[in-house]
Write an enzyme that holds these catalytic residues in place. Structure first.
Site, PDB file in Angstrom:
ATOM      1  N   ASP A 155      -4.348  -3.130  -3.623  1.00 31.68           N
ATOM      2  CA  ASP A 155      -3.218  -4.066  -3.756  1.00 31.68           C
ATOM      3  C   ASP A 155      -3.013  -4.553  -5.190  1.00 31.68           C
ATOM      4  O   ASP A 155      -1.883  -4.804  -5.618  1.00 31.68           O
ATOM      5  CB  ASP A 155      -3.338  -5.256  -2.782  1.00 31.68           C
ATOM      6  N   SER A 184      -6.332  -2.695   0.720  1.00 30.71           N
ATOM      7  CA  SER A 184      -6.869  -3.707  -0.203  1.00 30.71           C
ATOM      8  C   SER A 184      -8.363  -3.942  -0.010  1.00 30.71           C
ATOM      9  O   SER A 184      -8.800  -5.069   0.273  1.00 30.71           O
ATOM     10  CB  SER A 184      -6.120  -5.015  -0.011  1.00 30.71           C
ATOM     11  N   ARG A 203       1.795  -4.662   6.867  1.00 30.52           N
ATOM     12  CA  ARG A 203       3.218  -4.349   6.833  1.00 30.52           C
ATOM     13  C   ARG A 203       3.435  -2.844   6.769  1.00 30.52           C
ATOM     14  O   ARG A 203       2.650  -2.108   6.174  1.00 30.52           O
ATOM     15  CB  ARG A 203       3.890  -4.968   5.601  1.00 30.52           C
TER      16      ARG A 203
HETATM   17  C1  G6P Z   1       0.373  -8.558  -1.594  1.00 25.67           C
HETATM   18  C2  G6P Z   1       0.163  -7.418  -0.747  1.00 25.67           C
HETATM   19  C3  G6P Z   1      -1.062  -7.429   0.064  1.00 25.67           C
HETATM   20  C4  G6P Z   1      -2.093  -8.201  -0.616  1.00 25.67           C
HETATM   21  C5  G6P Z   1      -1.571  -9.590  -0.735  1.00 25.67           C
HETATM   22  C6  G6P Z   1      -2.531 -10.626  -1.062  1.00 25.67           C
HETATM   23  O1  G6P Z   1       1.432  -8.494  -2.264  1.00 25.67           O
HETATM   24  O2  G6P Z   1       1.242  -6.677  -0.405  1.00 25.67           O
HETATM   25  O3  G6P Z   1      -1.486  -6.170   0.447  1.00 25.67           O
HETATM   26  O4  G6P Z   1      -3.355  -8.089  -0.091  1.00 25.67           O
HETATM   27  O5  G6P Z   1      -0.449  -9.637  -1.557  1.00 25.67           O
HETATM   28  O6  G6P Z   1      -2.036 -11.691  -0.418  1.00 25.67           O
HETATM   29  P1  G6P Z   1      -2.651 -12.478   0.803  1.00 25.67           P
HETATM   30  O7  G6P Z   1      -2.536 -13.853   0.335  1.00 25.67           O
HETATM   31  O8  G6P Z   1      -1.798 -12.187   1.969  1.00 25.67           O
HETATM   32  O9  G6P Z   1      -4.072 -12.042   0.955  1.00 25.67           O
HETATM   33  C1  BGC Z   2     -10.971  -6.522  -1.930  1.00 29.84           C
HETATM   34  C2  BGC Z   2     -10.081  -5.983  -3.002  1.00 29.84           C
HETATM   35  C3  BGC Z   2      -8.721  -6.604  -2.918  1.00 29.84           C
HETATM   36  C4  BGC Z   2      -8.814  -8.084  -2.892  1.00 29.84           C
HETATM   37  C5  BGC Z   2      -7.477  -8.751  -2.781  1.00 29.84           C
HETATM   38  C6  BGC Z   2     -10.952  -8.017  -1.930  1.00 29.84           C
HETATM   39  O1  BGC Z   2     -11.691  -8.502  -0.872  1.00 29.84           O
HETATM   40  O2  BGC Z   2     -12.275  -6.074  -2.096  1.00 29.84           O
HETATM   41  O3  BGC Z   2     -10.001  -4.592  -2.922  1.00 29.84           O
HETATM   42  O4  BGC Z   2      -7.971  -6.182  -3.996  1.00 29.84           O
HETATM   43  O5  BGC Z   2      -9.632  -8.500  -1.838  1.00 29.84           O
HETATM   44  O6  BGC Z   2      -6.826  -8.435  -1.638  1.00 29.84           O
END
Ligand code: G6P
Ligand code: BGC
Ligand code: BGC
Length: 890
Positions: free
Chosen positions: A630, A576, A512
């Protein structure tokens, strides 16, 4: 005399009315809404198919009857002729047993079993047993059945409401002689239906007219609302004996029926049964005789139970009837004329024909119900019948056959008398139960690997705690699988942050770009405009320059759309992945995780890579001021609303957490005062082998097939990117064992990653009917039975529960550390959470929280879900950075 008989005579018209009322009562029993009040209970049996001739094995059978207990040993050979070898013994059941304490009844049955086995002089000590228990029971499994109420002459206190299998099993265990496992319990009607020879065409109805009466049939599962199943058929025991207990038959009851009812063991109950069952026909006749012989009665005639139903039935026989009538009347001490004998025959015939008529009306109701529910114009089926009343060569069986045809003309029925009682049928059910029990054992063994005890979870918590300590200390940092990375964030937001910021959010499901406007709370606080862009797998896994060029293209597109190409804005970058930071705006990528593997990035400063890409695009109006994980973004974003928020947690595609650590504990950094947010990178917990004991073969397969084998081992037990795949591997194993999908996996199911974690969330959704679970699985090209769906759902539950509990154990380790750091008896803390798995799975959040409560009882932890993603947090961090920079310049 004639008027007595008149009250017993039911016209065809009346019987049609009985049939209609029975149909209505059956519907009430089947419907969820009215089931509890229904008089005809329509109880599910968990029998899903009639025998198909493949049943095999040797089984013990225990049949509790009205006057005797039968014990049998049966052998099902499994070939098409289904040879059945029977050894059997009968034991009388006395009144004292029938009406004594429940414990005595079950002890009696266990003793008889042992005596029977002693008599076999066998060396065998292990047996599987099927139990025929002919009373109204709420069955929940093939081997679990709660007695609703006693009927007939039984009235043993302490049994109603209890599982009769458990009672029998514990009585058997008490004997401690043989190892007998009760694996199925059936009603006698079901045993009768299942006894019918499979080669003679389908027999999907069972009827018993013995001391009591009852019936069962194979219903369409979707109409049996008391079970979840929607596919196929389910055996249903009607328990029609209690039809009329709500008054539905009052207009048909004769004065004699009232007298019989009043004199019975269960007055007011089983009104239909009391007009049909063998226990009562003799009594009806006796009450009529008392009236007929008024002035001439004898003490015997006035004694309950002295007129036998078997005699009544015989009297209806044209050849021998009159002679029997004379014998019976004389035995009652009556002086009788030929006319008396003739009247007696008329009475018996009337009682018998009425019973047959009522029984036919009930049977016709079942048949018509089956025919219309199966949407057939014509139904062809056999009805297996058993019981002393039917077996006697009397008017009963003839009348029953004729009237059924008249009352259900759309059905072609053959009544088949069961030849050796229902023992064979019980053995059949037991064979099926035995196969299911063996499979259950295998399922349990497979799933046991994924079930974690509180002790095991405590161990995980302790292990993580140790890794955290190791990771924080300079000397041991390299040994820890948990990196404990400094973030250079030393405070959570205080509300004084202001300005417009750009934010990037890379690494979750969505990439995003956001415009975040931070104003005072009166101005509406934080306003966000954002756009989601996709990162195709070839970009996530191609050259690094291509990835960063793509990111910049998305930024330009967003700024153009927002008409702000020429504003210079500070930018916060949520990235992240694990980064070693040396300042707020610098982060060296340590490794890719999740679905990313772009080349040329690991070991590089990600901010630099972004700045270089901006330069390649000649885009200079951006000032990257912070790189933020994140978890940190989430903590900051939630911290804006809740000052207690000092932990950030992500359970989405990946998993990770951050928290506020005392600087003095961070050996990898100088400084003693204050706190710093530490990005734990707990996804890698266990990469040094410390969790090896917890990995199942399925976890190892998933790891080996991943983009980063051997890495992120904890993440691979918990996060959304992997759970579906773990489930798929388990399903494949259960299919290979022949337990699922009839042993045939679909090609789709063999495709890696086809079983997405979102399926876990939908399959476990509360209130999702099994039918919808089937639909999800059918999407994957699978032909599923409802048993398959139930098992798939169980696998999903186990995998998701393990993930949630592991996550909870890890959170417990974190909050406990914070509490100890601060020397508090009790810590009050908020965890800011984000991630699709945590947010969308129906039980995940609750299970995480339960585990934290269990493992960190001295911490009161609130979980606050982040509403706006971590982009908002990144912007807040950028805001703080700008404020600090302004201060420093000033
Ligand atoms: C969030 C973020 C992302 C993050 C995500 C994890 O709020 O803005 O950067 O990695 O949540 O969620 P997802 O389920 O999309 O991996
Ligand atoms: C990453 C982290 C991240 C997490 C959640 C992991 O795979 O190593 O840095 O915070 O995923 O998105
Ligand atoms: C019981 C039934 C049983 C029937 C015939 C009734 O009293 O409630 O469960 O099938 O008798 O034995």
């Amino acid at each position: 005399m004639q008027s007595s008989l008149q009250t017993l005579c039911l016209s065809l018209e009346t019987l049609r009315r009985v049939k209609d009322r029975m149909l209505e009562a059956m519907e009430r029993g089947l419907s969820h809404r009215t089931h509890d009040q229904a008089t005809v209970r329509m109880l599910p049996t968990f029998i899903r198919a009639i025998p198909d001739g493949t049943e095999r094995g040797e089984f013990l059978v225990l049949e509790l009857g009205d006057t005797e207990l039968r014990v049998l040993l049966m052998e099902l050979s499994g070939d098409t002729c289904q040879k059945v070898t029977v050894k059997e013994r009968h034991f009388p059941v006395t009144d004292a047993i029938m009406q004594g304490p429940g414990e005595k009844l079950f002890a009696f049955m266990a003793t008889c079993l042992c005596e029977f086995l002693d008599g076999l002089r066998t060396r065998r000590t292990h047996f599987e047993l099927g139990f025929s228990f002919p009373f109204s029971c709420r069955q929940t499994r093939l081997d679990q059945s709660y007695l609703i109420s006693w009927t007939k002459r039984f009235k043993c206190p302490g049994v109603e409401g209890r599982d009769v299998v458990e009672l029998l099993q514990s009585a058997i265990n008490k004997q401690a002689r043989y190892n007998i496992k009760v694996i199925a319990v059936v009603n006698d009607t079901t045993g009768t239906m299942m006894s019918c020879d499979a080669s003679a065409g389908p027999c999907e109805v069972g009827l018993v007219v013995d001391a009591g009466t009852n019936s069962c049939f194979m219903a369409e599962a979707r109409h049996v609302e008391m079970v979840e199943e929607s596919e196929g058929r389910m055996g249903v025991v009607t328990e029609w004996g209690s039809f009329g207990d709500n008054g539905a038959l009052n207009d048909m009851l004769s004065p004699y029926d009232h007298q019989v009812d009043q004199g019975s063991v269960h007055p007011g109950k089983q009104r239909f049964e009391k007009m049909i069952g063998g226990l009562y026909l003799g009594e009806i006749v006796r009450h009529i005789l008392v009236e007929l012989f008024s002035g001439r009665t004898t003490p015997a005639l006035l004694t309950k139970g002295l007129v036998q139903t078997q005699d009544i039935l015989e009297i209806t026989n044209e050849q021998v009837g009159l002679a029997t009538a004379q014998r019976v009347l004389r035995a009652l001490g009556l002086e009788v004329s030929d006319q008396d004998c003739f009247s007696m025959q008329q009475v018996c015939t009337a009682v018998c024909i009425r019973a047959a008529g009522l029984c036919a009306a009930g049977l016709a109701a079942i048949l018509s119900h089956m025919c219309s529910n199966r949407e057939l114009t014509r139904l062809k089926t056999s009805v297996a019948v058993d019981g002393a009343v039917f077996r006697a060569r009397s008017k009963f069986s003839q009348t029953l056959q004729q009237l059924v045809k008249q009352l259900a003309p759309e059905c072609e029925v053959t009544l088949v008398q069961s030849d050796d009682g229902n023992g064979k049928g019980i053995a059949m059910v037991t064979a099926v139960a035995s196969r299911l029990a063996a499979q259950r054992l295998q399922v349990n063994q497979t799933l046991a690997l994924l079930q974690l005890s509180p002790d095991a979870l405590g161990k995980v918590q302790a292990l993580l705690r140790r890794e955290m300590e190791l990771g924080l200390k300079k000397e041991t940092h390299a040994m820890s699988s948990v990196r404990m990375l400094p973030t250079y964030i030393c405070a959570t937001p205080d509300g004084s942050e202001r300005g417009d910021f750009l934010a990037l959010d890379l690494g979750g499901t969505n990439f995003r770009v956001l415009l975040v406007q931070v104003g005072s709370r009166e101005q509406g606080g934080v306003q966000i405009v954002s756009e989601v862009y996709s990162i195709p797998p070839n970009v996530a896994q191609g050259p690094g320059t291509q990835l960063f060029d793509h990111i910049v293209e998305c930024i330009v597109d967003f700024q153009t759309k927002q008409g702000m190409m020429d504003h210079t804005l500070p930018l916060g970058f949520t990235f992240s992945f694990p980064c070693q930071q040396t300042s707020l705006d610098q982060g060296v990528l340590l490794s890719w995780t999740k679905g990313f593997s772009a080349s040329g990035c690991v070991g590089q400063d990600v901010v630099k890579l972004l700045r270089e890409a901006l330069k390649r695009r000649n885009h200079f109006a951006l000032d990257v001021v912070a790189i933020v994980n994140d978890t940190v973004g989430t903590m900051m974003s939630c911290g804006y609303d809740d000052l207690n928020c000092e932990v950030g947690l992500i359970v989405g595609t990946g998993t990770n957490a951050c928290y506020m650590e005392e600087l003095r504990n961070v050996g990898t950094l100088a400084g003693e005062e204050g706190r710093m947010c530490i990005n734990m990178e707990w996804g890698a917990f266990g990469d040094n082998g410390c969790l090896d004991a917890f990995f199942t073969p399925f976890d190892r397969q998933v790891d080996e097939a991943s983009l980063n084998p051997g890495r992120q081992r904890f993440e691979k037990l918990i996060s959304g990117m992997y759970l579906g795949e773990i489930v798929r591997r388990i399903l494949l194993e259960l299919t290979a064992k022949g337990i699922l999908f009839r042993g045939r996996p679909s090609p789709k199911l063999q495709t890696p990653d086809i079983f997405q974690t979102k399926f876990l969330s939908s399959i476990e959704s509360d209130g999702l009917a099994l039918r919808q679970v089937c639909a999800i699985l059918e999407e994957l090209g699978l032909h599923v039975t409802s048993e398959d769906s139930v098992l798939v759902r169980e696998v999903c539950q186990v995998v998701a529960r393990r993930a949630a509990q592991l996550c909870g154990a890890a959170v417990a380790a974190v909050v406990e550390k914070i509490r100890e750091n601060r020397g508090l008896e009790q810590l009050v803390v908020t965890v800011g959470v984000d991630g699709t798995l945590y947010k969308l799975h129906p039980h995940f959040a609750q299970q995480v929280q339960e585990t934290v409560r269990l493992l960190a009882p001295r911490c009161s932890v609130t979980f606050l879900q982040s509403e706006d993603g971590s982009g908002k947090g990144a912007a807040l961090i950028a805001a703080v950075a700008c404020r600090v920079a302004r201060h420093q310049r000033a």
